[in-house]
Design a protein around this motif. Structure first.
Motif, PDB file in Angstrom:
ATOM      1  N   VAL A  31     -15.348  43.763 -65.860  1.00 47.81           N
ATOM      2  CA  VAL A  31     -16.647  44.045 -66.080  1.00 47.81           C
ATOM      3  C   VAL A  31     -17.087  45.358 -65.687  1.00 47.81           C
ATOM      4  O   VAL A  31     -16.623  46.026 -64.908  1.00 47.81           O
ATOM      5  N   ARG A  32     -18.070  46.261 -66.631  1.00 45.73           N
ATOM      6  CA  ARG A  32     -18.984  46.872 -66.660  1.00 45.73           C
ATOM      7  C   ARG A  32     -19.148  46.908 -65.350  1.00 45.73           C
ATOM      8  O   ARG A  32     -19.936  45.725 -64.961  1.00 45.73           O
ATOM      9  N   ILE A  33     -19.721  47.994 -65.117  1.00 45.16           N
ATOM     10  CA  ILE A  33     -20.543  47.527 -64.020  1.00 45.16           C
ATOM     11  C   ILE A  33     -21.708  46.883 -63.801  1.00 45.16           C
ATOM     12  O   ILE A  33     -22.455  46.267 -63.348  1.00 45.16           O
ATOM     13  N   GLY A  34     -22.313  47.124 -65.179  1.00 37.66           N
ATOM     14  CA  GLY A  34     -23.931  47.041 -65.922  1.00 37.66           C
ATOM     15  C   GLY A  34     -23.644  45.631 -65.969  1.00 37.66           C
ATOM     16  O   GLY A  34     -24.910  44.632 -65.595  1.00 37.66           O
ATOM     17  N   GLU A  35     -22.310  45.288 -66.023  1.00 39.97           N
ATOM     18  CA  GLU A  35     -22.454  43.498 -66.382  1.00 39.97           C
ATOM     19  C   GLU A  35     -22.007  42.957 -65.426  1.00 39.97           C
ATOM     20  O   GLU A  35     -22.896  41.889 -64.936  1.00 39.97           O
ATOM     21  N   ALA A  36     -21.315  43.309 -64.680  1.00 39.61           N
ATOM     22  CA  ALA A  36     -21.217  42.812 -62.712  1.00 39.61           C
ATOM     23  C   ALA A  36     -23.026  42.950 -62.278  1.00 39.61           C
ATOM     24  O   ALA A  36     -23.301  41.639 -61.539  1.00 39.61           O
ATOM     25  N   LEU A  37     -23.291  43.292 -62.149  1.00 36.25           N
ATOM     26  CA  LEU A  37     -25.048  43.747 -61.745  1.00 36.25           C
ATOM     27  C   LEU A  37     -25.993  42.825 -62.501  1.00 36.25           C
ATOM     28  O   LEU A  37     -26.861  42.546 -61.861  1.00 36.25           O
ATOM     29  N   ALA A  38     -25.633  41.757 -63.906  1.00 38.54           N
ATOM     30  CA  ALA A  38     -26.696  41.398 -63.968  1.00 38.54           C
ATOM     31  C   ALA A  38     -26.226  40.199 -64.475  1.00 38.54           C
ATOM     32  O   ALA A  38     -26.777  38.961 -64.423  1.00 38.54           O
ATOM     33  N   VAL A  39     -25.292  39.701 -63.172  1.00 39.48           N
ATOM     34  CA  VAL A  39     -24.869  38.100 -63.212  1.00 39.48           C
ATOM     35  C   VAL A  39     -25.943  37.388 -62.333  1.00 39.48           C
ATOM     36  O   VAL A  39     -25.722  38.163 -61.023  1.00 39.48           O
ATOM     37  N   LEU A  40     -26.226  36.269 -62.500  1.00 43.99           N
ATOM     38  CA  LEU A  40     -27.256  35.351 -61.885  1.00 43.99           C
ATOM     39  C   LEU A  40     -26.488  34.318 -61.454  1.00 43.99           C
ATOM     40  O   LEU A  40     -25.326  34.053 -62.077  1.00 43.99           O
ATOM     41  N   TRP A  41     -27.009  33.928 -60.074  1.00 45.67           N
ATOM     42  CA  TRP A  41     -25.582  32.490 -59.620  1.00 45.67           C
ATOM     43  C   TRP A  41     -25.801  31.575 -60.581  1.00 45.67           C
ATOM     44  O   TRP A  41     -24.982  30.783 -60.943  1.00 45.67           O
ATOM     45  N   SER A  42     -26.248  31.155 -61.237  1.00 45.83           N
ATOM     46  CA  SER A  42     -26.501  30.632 -62.545  1.00 45.83           C
ATOM     47  C   SER A  42     -25.784  30.708 -63.856  1.00 45.83           C
ATOM     48  O   SER A  42     -24.976  29.496 -64.622  1.00 45.83           O
ATOM     49  N   GLU A  43     -25.416  31.586 -63.779  1.00 42.68           N
ATOM     50  CA  GLU A  43     -24.188  31.991 -64.819  1.00 42.68           C
ATOM     51  C   GLU A  43     -22.544  31.958 -64.288  1.00 42.68           C
ATOM     52  O   GLU A  43     -21.186  31.997 -64.607  1.00 42.68           O
ATOM     53  N   VAL A  44     -22.900  31.415 -62.648  1.00 49.78           N
ATOM     54  CA  VAL A  44     -21.035  31.916 -61.739  1.00 49.78           C
ATOM     55  C   VAL A  44     -20.982  30.205 -61.526  1.00 49.78           C
ATOM     56  O   VAL A  44     -22.023  29.144 -61.295  1.00 49.78           O
ATOM     57  N   ASP A  45     -19.809  29.493 -62.627  1.00 53.63           N
ATOM     58  CA  ASP A  45     -19.222  28.241 -61.895  1.00 53.63           C
ATOM     59  C   ASP A  45     -17.993  28.015 -60.923  1.00 53.63           C
ATOM     60  O   ASP A  45     -17.401  28.408 -61.246  1.00 53.63           O
ATOM     61  N   LEU A  46     -18.435  28.289 -59.183  1.00 53.93           N
ATOM     62  CA  LEU A  46     -17.508  28.355 -58.665  1.00 53.93           C
ATOM     63  C   LEU A  46     -16.548  26.905 -58.784  1.00 53.93           C
ATOM     64  O   LEU A  46     -15.136  27.129 -58.400  1.00 53.93           O
ATOM     65  N   ASN A  47     -16.721  25.790 -58.627  1.00 52.62           N
ATOM     66  CA  ASN A  47     -16.335  24.400 -59.283  1.00 52.62           C
ATOM     67  C   ASN A  47     -15.051  24.801 -60.259  1.00 52.62           C
ATOM     68  O   ASN A  47     -13.724  24.281 -60.629  1.00 52.62           O
ATOM     69  N   ALA A  48     -15.713  25.630 -61.637  1.00 59.30           N
ATOM     70  CA  ALA A  48     -14.978  25.955 -62.133  1.00 59.30           C
ATOM     71  C   ALA A  48     -13.596  26.850 -62.840  1.00 59.30           C
ATOM     72  O   ALA A  48     -13.094  27.022 -63.343  1.00 59.30           O
ATOM     73  N   GLY A  49     -14.366  28.027 -61.357  1.00 61.50           N
ATOM     74  CA  GLY A  49     -13.689  29.017 -61.404  1.00 61.50           C
ATOM     75  C   GLY A  49     -14.326  29.873 -62.525  1.00 61.50           C
ATOM     76  O   GLY A  49     -13.632  31.080 -63.575  1.00 61.50           O
ATOM     77  N   THR A  50     -15.317  30.034 -63.184  1.00 58.40           N
ATOM     78  CA  THR A  50     -15.814  31.212 -64.528  1.00 58.40           C
ATOM     79  C   THR A  50     -17.136  31.709 -64.070  1.00 58.40           C
ATOM     80  O   THR A  50     -17.958  31.302 -63.214  1.00 58.40           O
ATOM     81  N   VAL A  51     -17.565  32.986 -64.761  1.00 57.74           N
ATOM     82  CA  VAL A  51     -18.337  33.590 -64.860  1.00 57.74           C
ATOM     83  C   VAL A  51     -18.765  33.540 -66.550  1.00 57.74           C
ATOM     84  O   VAL A  51     -17.863  33.665 -67.015  1.00 57.74           O
ATOM     85  N   GLU A  52     -20.260  33.500 -66.651  1.00 59.11           N
ATOM     86  CA  GLU A  52     -20.462  34.159 -68.425  1.00 59.11           C
ATOM     87  C   GLU A  52     -20.880  35.163 -67.791  1.00 59.11           C
ATOM     88  O   GLU A  52     -21.905  35.470 -66.674  1.00 59.11           O
ATOM     89  N   ILE A  53     -20.875  35.866 -68.857  1.00 57.07           N
ATOM     90  CA  ILE A  53     -20.975  37.548 -69.031  1.00 57.07           C
ATOM     91  C   ILE A  53     -22.144  37.643 -70.389  1.00 57.07           C
ATOM     92  O   ILE A  53     -21.915  37.121 -71.329  1.00 57.07           O
ATOM     93  N   THR A  54     -23.517  37.537 -69.889  1.00 60.73           N
ATOM     94  CA  THR A  54     -24.529  37.642 -71.079  1.00 60.73           C
ATOM     95  C   THR A  54     -25.345  38.677 -71.572  1.00 60.73           C
ATOM     96  O   THR A  54     -25.885  39.073 -72.250  1.00 60.73           O
ATOM     97  N   SER A  55     -25.064  39.082 -69.970  1.00 62.06           N
ATOM     98  CA  SER A  55     -25.924  40.417 -69.706  1.00 62.06           C
ATOM     99  C   SER A  55     -25.852  41.674 -69.002  1.00 62.06           C
ATOM    100  O   SER A  55     -24.832  41.919 -68.579  1.00 62.06           O
ATOM    101  N   MET A  56     -26.936  42.998 -69.023  1.00 57.62           N
ATOM    102  CA  MET A  56     -26.260  43.955 -68.622  1.00 57.62           C
ATOM    103  C   MET A  56     -27.479  44.348 -67.859  1.00 57.62           C
ATOM    104  O   MET A  56     -28.420  44.552 -68.206  1.00 57.62           O
ATOM    105  N   ILE A  57     -27.639  45.572 -66.844  1.00 58.35           N
ATOM    106  CA  ILE A  57     -28.625  46.308 -65.670  1.00 58.35           C
ATOM    107  C   ILE A  57     -28.471  47.541 -67.207  1.00 58.35           C
ATOM    108  O   ILE A  57     -27.620  48.030 -66.978  1.00 58.35           O
ATOM    109  N   ILE A  58     -30.396  47.976 -66.866  1.00 54.51           N
ATOM    110  CA  ILE A  58     -29.646  49.281 -67.660  1.00 54.51           C
ATOM    111  C   ILE A  58     -30.863  49.780 -66.857  1.00 54.51           C
ATOM    112  O   ILE A  58     -31.886  49.172 -66.739  1.00 54.51           O
ATOM    113  N   ARG A  59     -30.791  51.032 -66.863  1.00 51.83           N
ATOM    114  CA  ARG A  59     -32.520  51.874 -66.346  1.00 51.83           C
ATOM    115  C   ARG A  59     -33.341  52.179 -67.228  1.00 51.83           C
ATOM    116  O   ARG A  59     -32.578  53.320 -68.508  1.00 51.83           O
ATOM    117  N   VAL A  60     -33.957  52.649 -67.736  1.00 48.35           N
ATOM    118  CA  VAL A  60     -35.234  53.088 -68.748  1.00 48.35           C
ATOM    119  C   VAL A  60     -35.509  53.767 -68.058  1.00 48.35           C
ATOM    120  O   VAL A  60     -36.741  53.747 -66.787  1.00 48.35           O
TER     121      VAL A  60
END
Length: 171
Positions: A6-35
């Protein structure tokens, strides 16, 4: 970033609610940017292709399990700043530069981690479409142009052409 490309902004935007450790998955939905004059924003990924669910390698699941300490706040970032908020991508880039040390490693950037992940997938024989899906690209041609290298000629092409154009096939 190396685990899933993933892009750095995508990695930094991941919330724990988007990680499923049991399934071994992560949802990438957002990115962090500075405006400018606003600050950090969590916004949708660059395109709809950027919104994806990715499988994590087992070593990344283990790393996240250790970092969670068994308890996480689901509304918090996986990679928080010192105040438990979102990290600034520029500050994270600076921290990476400091961690890598000498000028001999100046080539190591967050984008190199993404490119390395793409190279590993390419060398493992994944199609351009599969690599594009992993990286969040809508067009495999973009993935091929930027992330995939032209490899050595393989005998597969000669066999395919030879079989199709052999004297028996032509005869």
């Amino acid at each position: 970033m190396l685990a899933i490309g993933v892009r750095i902004g995508e990695a930094l935007a991941v919330l724990w609610s988007e990680v499923d450790l049991n399934a071994g998955t992560v949802e990438i939905t957002s990115m962090i940017i500075r405006v400018k004059e606003v600050g950090l924003l969590r916004k949708d990924t660059k395109s709809s292709a950027g919104q994806r669910t990715l499988r994590l390698p087992s070593w990344a699941v283990a790393m996240l399990e250790r970092s969670s300490g068994g308890y996480v706040r689901m509304d918090r970032p996986v990679f928080p700043d010192s105040l438990d908020g979102f990290r600034d991508p520029s500050n994270t880039q600076r921290a990476l530069r400091e961690a890598r040390g000498s000028d001999g490693f100046a080539w190591v950037t967050s984008h190199v981690l993404r490119k390395t992940a793409a190279t590993i997938l390419d060398e493992a024989g994944l199609s351009a479409r599969e690599v594009a899906d992993q990286l969040g690209h809508a067009r495999p041609s973009m993935t091929q142009d930027v992330y995939m290298v032209c490899t050595a000629v393989t005998p597969r092409a000669a066999r395919a052409l030879g079989g199709a154009l052999s004297s028996k096939a032509m005869g």
